[in-house]
Design a protein around this motif. Structure first.
Motif, PDB file in Angstrom:
ATOM      1  N   SER A  11       0.833  -1.205   0.000  1.00  0.00           N
ATOM      2  CA  SER A  11       0.000   0.000   0.000  1.00  0.00           C
ATOM      3  C   SER A  11       0.867   1.254   0.000  1.00  0.00           C
ATOM      4  O   SER A  11       0.562   2.237  -0.697  1.00  0.00           O
ATOM      5  CB  SER A  11      -0.931  -0.001   1.217  1.00  0.00           C
ATOM      6  OG  SER A  11      -1.867  -1.056   1.133  1.00  0.00           O
ATOM      7  N   GLN A  33       0.952   4.165  -2.777  1.00  0.00           N
ATOM      8  CA  GLN A  33       0.659   5.546  -2.404  1.00  0.00           C
ATOM      9  C   GLN A  33       1.772   6.481  -2.857  1.00  0.00           C
ATOM     10  O   GLN A  33       1.500   7.597  -3.341  1.00  0.00           O
ATOM     11  CB  GLN A  33       0.473   5.650  -0.889  1.00  0.00           C
ATOM     12  CG  GLN A  33      -0.259   6.896  -0.443  1.00  0.00           C
ATOM     13  CD  GLN A  33      -1.637   7.040  -1.068  1.00  0.00           C
ATOM     14  OE1 GLN A  33      -2.397   6.082  -1.171  1.00  0.00           O
ATOM     15  NE2 GLN A  33      -1.963   8.239  -1.523  1.00  0.00           N
ATOM     16  N   GLY A  59      -6.932  12.799  -4.615  1.00  0.00           N
ATOM     17  CA  GLY A  59      -6.500  13.229  -3.288  1.00  0.00           C
ATOM     18  C   GLY A  59      -7.512  12.965  -2.189  1.00  0.00           C
ATOM     19  O   GLY A  59      -7.171  13.052  -1.000  1.00  0.00           O
ATOM     20  N   GLY A  72      -8.610  10.208  -1.432  1.00  0.00           N
ATOM     21  CA  GLY A  72      -8.289   8.931  -0.803  1.00  0.00           C
ATOM     22  C   GLY A  72      -9.121   7.789  -1.345  1.00  0.00           C
ATOM     23  O   GLY A  72      -9.595   7.820  -2.475  1.00  0.00           O
ATOM     24  N   LYS A 132      -9.810   3.183  -0.725  1.00  0.00           N
ATOM     25  CA  LYS A 132      -9.168   1.945  -0.279  1.00  0.00           C
ATOM     26  C   LYS A 132      -7.986   1.544  -1.154  1.00  0.00           C
ATOM     27  O   LYS A 132      -7.153   0.749  -0.739  1.00  0.00           O
ATOM     28  CB  LYS A 132     -10.202   0.803  -0.265  1.00  0.00           C
ATOM     29  CG  LYS A 132     -11.352   1.011   0.719  1.00  0.00           C
ATOM     30  CD  LYS A 132     -12.308  -0.174   0.680  1.00  0.00           C
ATOM     31  CE  LYS A 132     -13.414  -0.040   1.728  1.00  0.00           C
ATOM     32  NZ  LYS A 132     -14.349   1.054   1.427  1.00  0.00           N
ATOM     33  N   ARG A 133      -7.915   2.068  -2.392  1.00  0.00           N
ATOM     34  CA  ARG A 133      -6.880   1.657  -3.359  1.00  0.00           C
ATOM     35  C   ARG A 133      -6.880   0.141  -3.507  1.00  0.00           C
ATOM     36  O   ARG A 133      -5.835  -0.494  -3.665  1.00  0.00           O
ATOM     37  CB  ARG A 133      -5.489   2.132  -2.933  1.00  0.00           C
ATOM     38  CG  ARG A 133      -5.403   3.582  -2.479  1.00  0.00           C
ATOM     39  CD  ARG A 133      -5.825   4.573  -3.513  1.00  0.00           C
ATOM     40  NE  ARG A 133      -5.533   5.952  -3.105  1.00  0.00           N
ATOM     41  CZ  ARG A 133      -6.161   7.020  -3.564  1.00  0.00           C
ATOM     42  NH1 ARG A 133      -7.137   6.886  -4.473  1.00  0.00           N
ATOM     43  NH2 ARG A 133      -5.840   8.227  -3.151  1.00  0.00           N
ATOM     44  N   GLU A 169      -6.605   2.005 -10.659  1.00  0.00           N
ATOM     45  CA  GLU A 169      -7.093   3.011  -9.715  1.00  0.00           C
ATOM     46  C   GLU A 169      -7.595   4.239 -10.452  1.00  0.00           C
ATOM     47  O   GLU A 169      -8.645   4.812 -10.104  1.00  0.00           O
ATOM     48  CB  GLU A 169      -5.979   3.402  -8.741  1.00  0.00           C
ATOM     49  CG  GLU A 169      -6.392   4.427  -7.699  1.00  0.00           C
ATOM     50  CD  GLU A 169      -7.425   3.902  -6.706  1.00  0.00           C
ATOM     51  OE1 GLU A 169      -8.015   4.739  -5.992  1.00  0.00           O
ATOM     52  OE2 GLU A 169      -7.654   2.670  -6.647  1.00  0.00           O
ATOM     53  N   ASN A 205     -11.536   5.546 -10.603  1.00  0.00           N
ATOM     54  CA  ASN A 205     -11.945   6.904 -10.261  1.00  0.00           C
ATOM     55  C   ASN A 205     -12.609   7.604 -11.440  1.00  0.00           C
ATOM     56  O   ASN A 205     -13.485   8.456 -11.249  1.00  0.00           O
ATOM     57  CB  ASN A 205     -10.753   7.702  -9.742  1.00  0.00           C
ATOM     58  CG  ASN A 205     -10.462   7.409  -8.284  1.00  0.00           C
ATOM     59  OD1 ASN A 205     -11.000   8.045  -7.385  1.00  0.00           O
ATOM     60  ND2 ASN A 205      -9.618   6.416  -8.042  1.00  0.00           N
ATOM     61  N   ARG A 247     -16.911  10.587  -0.743  1.00  0.00           N
ATOM     62  CA  ARG A 247     -15.991  10.490   0.397  1.00  0.00           C
ATOM     63  C   ARG A 247     -16.093  11.715   1.307  1.00  0.00           C
ATOM     64  O   ARG A 247     -15.102  12.231   1.814  1.00  0.00           O
ATOM     65  CB  ARG A 247     -14.552  10.279  -0.081  1.00  0.00           C
ATOM     66  CG  ARG A 247     -14.371   8.953  -0.835  1.00  0.00           C
ATOM     67  CD  ARG A 247     -13.067   8.852  -1.577  1.00  0.00           C
ATOM     68  NE  ARG A 247     -13.041   7.616  -2.376  1.00  0.00           N
ATOM     69  CZ  ARG A 247     -12.379   7.487  -3.527  1.00  0.00           C
ATOM     70  NH1 ARG A 247     -11.677   8.492  -4.005  1.00  0.00           N
ATOM     71  NH2 ARG A 247     -12.407   6.354  -4.189  1.00  0.00           N
TER      72      ARG A 247
END
Length: 323
Positions: free
Chosen positions: A6, A10, A34, A36, A38-39, A67, A71, A87
């Motif tokens: 992780s 990141q 930005g 955030g 769970k990725r 990812e 998004n 979020r």
């Protein structure tokens, strides 16, 4: 081990350059990433690759492609749903405008393809591009079915399960498959990983449906009962409608699809029918069925059991989560 992966993701995500000018095109991308998350999808790619190689660094940028793609779907989904928050913060279309959300989302899809092909051996490139494109189209199909179901009077449980398979589960399956393929796994192992991820994805979404009705508001992260308030056709509602007696059908009909001034009373009334029909344990049983099916695919991988353990632990975390 999972925390190390992780952290690797990141750091790489923070270093990505999406573009600079015009700022109104690229700032929304940086803003959304930005916020955030769970990725989960890129983490699955690295975990899938780690089964077959000790060095997953060449897989990081292809993993991040998923990812960015995920998004991208959120930007457009929020616009279609006219959702004000993502979020806990304003959505892209709310903070900027719908046209910007469309264009920024389009650029995210382009960047996803650019990241996907980095470090991919040339012989694997056609396969990777073909499978990613197929998966991306399936995600769009799932979103369209979801929108169709909002206006269709009758939706069957198999139709709903197929919709969440497309909208949510296939991308989790591809994330694992991608990691395996890039790490040189055999075709059968890559297929077992894809099936593992798809089954976990189905269980994951059903868990989300369950938490929406029975979750703890302090930890869920969204309003508990939101699906009931919006008349969303979930597994819980469809199962209740299929099993209800005359009195229970009448109770559901008074609240589902009807203007109700007291939203909390609506949630309590529908939940009461769910409780009478034992919808919660039935949903939990189906979640467990998908989880057990996933574990069978994990067991069939031709790698030592110790290398599979991080993936099994992550699956358990996803299914035991409260948010």
């Amino acid at each position: 081990m999972q925390s190390d992966l992780s952290a690797l993701l990141q750091q790489a995500l923070a270093e990505l350059d999406y573009g600079q000018q015009p700022a109104t095109l690229y700032d929304p991308i940086r803003y959304l990433i930005g916020l955030g998350g769970k990725r989960l999808r890129p983490l699955l790619t690295l975990l899938g690759g780690q089964l077959f190689t000790d060095d997953v660094r060449p897989l990081v940028k292809p993993a991040l492609a998923l990812e960015i793609f995920h998004n991208f779907t959120l930007v457009h989904d929020d616009l279609m749903d006219q959702a004000p928050l993502r979020r806990g913060q304003p959505t892209v279309h709310a903070r900027w405008n719908p046209s910007t959300a469309i264009l920024s989302g389009d650029v995210m899809l382009v960047r996803a393809y650019e990241l996907l092909v980095e470090n991919v051996p040339l012989p694997l490139l056609p396969q990777v591009l073909r499978r990613f494109s197929q998966t991306a189209a399936e995600v769009c199909e799932g979103q369209q079915w979801d929108m169709n179901f909002e206006v269709e009077i009758s939706v069957t449980i198999p139709q709903y399960l197929d919709m969440i398979r497309l909208k949510t589960a296939v991308l989790l399956g591809f994330a694992l498959e991608l990691g395996a393929v890039l790490a040189g796994a055999a075709v059968t192992d890559a297929e077992h990983l894809r099936q593992f991820g798809t089954d976990i994805g189905l269980a994951f979404q059903l868990r989300d449906d369950l938490l929406d009705v029975y979750g703890d508001a302090a930890t869920f992260g969204k309003r508990v009962g939101g699906d009931i308030i919006s008349d969303k056709k979930t597994y819980l509602l469809l199962t209740a409608q299929a099993q209800a007696n005359a009195a229970q059908r009448a109770a559901l009909a008074r609240h589902i699809g009807q203007p109700v001034p007291d939203e909390e009373a609506k949630v309590q009334a529908v939940r009461a029918v769910y409780d009478e029909l034992e919808i919660r344990p039935q949903t939990e049983a189906l979640i467990n069925d998908y989880f057990q099916a996933a574990l069978l695919h994990l067991e069939r991988l031709s790698v030592p059991a110790a290398r599979k353990e991080p993936l099994r632990q992550l699956a358990l975390q996803l299914l035991e989560r409260e948010s």
